[in-house]
Design a protein around this motif. Structure first.
Motif, PDB file in Angstrom:
ATOM      1  N   LEU A  25       0.835  -1.215   0.000  1.00 32.58           N
ATOM      2  CA  LEU A  25       0.000   0.000   0.000  1.00 32.58           C
ATOM      3  C   LEU A  25       0.864   1.258   0.000  1.00 32.58           C
ATOM      4  N   LYS A  26       2.041   1.166   0.607  1.00 29.53           N
ATOM      5  CA  LYS A  26       2.940   2.335   0.608  1.00 29.53           C
ATOM      6  C   LYS A  26       3.412   2.629  -0.815  1.00 29.53           C
ATOM      7  N   LEU A  27       3.810   1.570  -1.547  1.00 27.67           N
ATOM      8  CA  LEU A  27       4.223   1.772  -2.945  1.00 27.67           C
ATOM      9  C   LEU A  27       3.059   2.336  -3.750  1.00 27.67           C
ATOM     10  N   LEU A  28       1.877   1.778  -3.499  1.00 32.88           N
ATOM     11  CA  LEU A  28       0.700   2.243  -4.248  1.00 32.88           C
ATOM     12  C   LEU A  28       0.458   3.732  -4.011  1.00 32.88           C
ATOM     13  N   LEU A  29       0.453   4.141  -2.753  1.00 33.03           N
ATOM     14  CA  LEU A  29       0.144   5.546  -2.467  1.00 33.03           C
ATOM     15  C   LEU A  29       1.219   6.485  -3.011  1.00 33.03           C
ATOM     16  N   ASN A  30       2.474   6.065  -2.963  1.00 27.61           N
ATOM     17  CA  ASN A  30       3.530   6.899  -3.551  1.00 27.61           C
ATOM     18  C   ASN A  30       3.317   7.033  -5.056  1.00 27.61           C
ATOM     19  N   HIS A  31       2.928   5.929  -5.683  1.00 29.49           N
ATOM     20  CA  HIS A  31       2.681   5.970  -7.128  1.00 29.49           C
ATOM     21  C   HIS A  31       1.498   6.895  -7.448  1.00 29.49           C
ATOM     22  N   LEU A  32       0.458   6.808  -6.618  1.00 29.92           N
ATOM     23  CA  LEU A  32      -0.735   7.630  -6.878  1.00 29.92           C
ATOM     24  C   LEU A  32      -0.409   9.115  -6.778  1.00 29.92           C
ATOM     25  N   ARG A  33       0.466   9.432  -5.848  1.00 33.04           N
ATOM     26  CA  ARG A  33       0.883  10.832  -5.706  1.00 33.04           C
ATOM     27  C   ARG A  33       1.534  11.314  -7.016  1.00 33.04           C
ATOM     28  N   SER A  34       2.310  10.425  -7.629  1.00 37.14           N
ATOM     29  CA  SER A  34       2.969  10.824  -8.880  1.00 37.14           C
ATOM     30  C   SER A  34       1.954  11.021 -10.007  1.00 37.14           C
ATOM     31  N   LEU A  35       0.746  10.490  -9.842  1.00 34.24           N
ATOM     32  CA  LEU A  35      -0.331  10.733 -10.829  1.00 34.24           C
ATOM     33  C   LEU A  35      -1.149  11.978 -10.446  1.00 34.24           C
ATOM     34  N   ARG A  36      -0.640  12.739  -9.485  1.00 40.41           N
ATOM     35  CA  ARG A  36      -1.310  13.959  -8.992  1.00 40.41           C
ATOM     36  C   ARG A  36      -2.598  13.642  -8.228  1.00 40.41           C
ATOM     37  N   ILE A  37      -2.696  12.447  -7.688  1.00 34.14           N
ATOM     38  CA  ILE A  37      -3.830  12.103  -6.817  1.00 34.14           C
ATOM     39  C   ILE A  37      -3.445  12.569  -5.419  1.00 34.14           C
TER      40      ILE A  37
END
Ligand SMILES: NC(=O)c1ccc[n+]([C@@H]2O[C@H](COP(=O)([O-])OP(=O)(O)OC[C@H]3O[C@@H](n4cnc5c(N)ncnc54)[C@H](OP(=O)(O)O)[C@@H]3O)[C@@H](O)[C@H]2O)c1
Length: 230
Positions: free
Chosen positions: A135-147
């Protein structure tokens, strides 16, 4: 990898719960919000960039995860699904070309399943080697999508994983005036839990309000990376 302040999106957990803490009956039936609370939830959905659920919620409810009653841009829909088991016939997969849809998987997900989802227009994000989605990797990735802001809509298993990884900032729960019982009925927070009260995830009451017959309580999660009280 320690997350630095604001390196991940702000996460609000929302659920409707019976007075005895269940978010579904032992058969998985979960529709319990009042019409007034449903309107609140859709306003909440309209205020976020993405709505996230776990695989079992997708399989049980086949939710649309869209915004109704309010005019707003369409938030992403995110399914946390280690092995890419989200059915092609599910509403979110069928409508992935109209509404941005992300399925987070692990490297254990069969390539064929991943390709089938991509062909339907789903964005598949690989988050670690499993067995569960990191989930940590997921949330970091989502941030890079401007989420920047996510609404976490369960179920109890994903809620626990998100909370125990310090990835939730705020909780809203509609307490509905009913008791469901059932030792196998899904509760607001599942998972392993804490052995001792002193190790509990600490919360601070932000407010409460009545929505029709439901009482909505809002809490700040203390100790999270977006918490001012850490
Ligand atoms: N009343 C409400 O507001 C409300 C809201 C939502 C859901 N519900 C109800 O809740 C029930 C489902 O809840 P649930 O607890 O059984 O399941 P869930 O939290 O919806 O989904 C859990 C599944 O997500 C997948 N997952 C992947 N990575 C994960 C990770 N890191 N941490 C946790 N899960 C991960 C796992 O399946 P894989 O291992 O296959 O990936 C796991 O079994 C349904 O009956 C639904 O109707 C009620």
């Amino acid at each position: 990898m320690p997350a630095s302040r604001n390196s991940r999106p702000y996460v609000v957990l929302n659920a409707a719960m019976s007075l005895d803490g269940k978010i579904a009956t032992f058969t998985g039936d979960s529709r319990m919000s009042s019409p007034a609370d449903m309107r609140r939830v859709h306003r909440l959905r309209a205020s976020v960039d993405a709505i996230m659920v776990g695989l079992r919620t997708l399989l049980r409810d086949d939710p649309k995860l869209t915004v109704r009653f309010v005019k707003a841009p369409k938030p992403y829909r995110i399914i946390v699904d280690s092995n890419a088991l989200s059915p092609s016939s599910s509403h979110v997969v069928r409508t992935a070309r109209e509404i941005p849809t992300i399925i987070a998987v692990t490297s254990r997900a069969p390539k064929k399943r991943v390709e089938a989802l991509k062909e339907k227009g789903v964005t598949v994000i690989l988050c670690g080697r499993g067995p569960l989605v990191s989930l940590k990797l997921l949330l970091n990735h989502l941030r890079s999508l401007r989420i920047r802001r996510i609404l976490l809509e369960g179920g109890g298993t994903l809620n626990w994983s998100m909370l125990s990884n310090q990835l939730v900032d705020e909780i809203s729960v509609a307490i509905t005036p009913r008791i469901l019982g059932g030792s196998t009925a899904t509760t607001l927070i599942e998972g392993k839990g804490n052995a001792l009260v002193r190790d509990a995830i600490q919360l601070k009451l932000l407010g409460s309000a009545r929505y029709g017959p439901d009482l909505v309580v809002r809490y700040k999660v203390l100790g999270g990376i977006n918490s001012a009280d850490r």
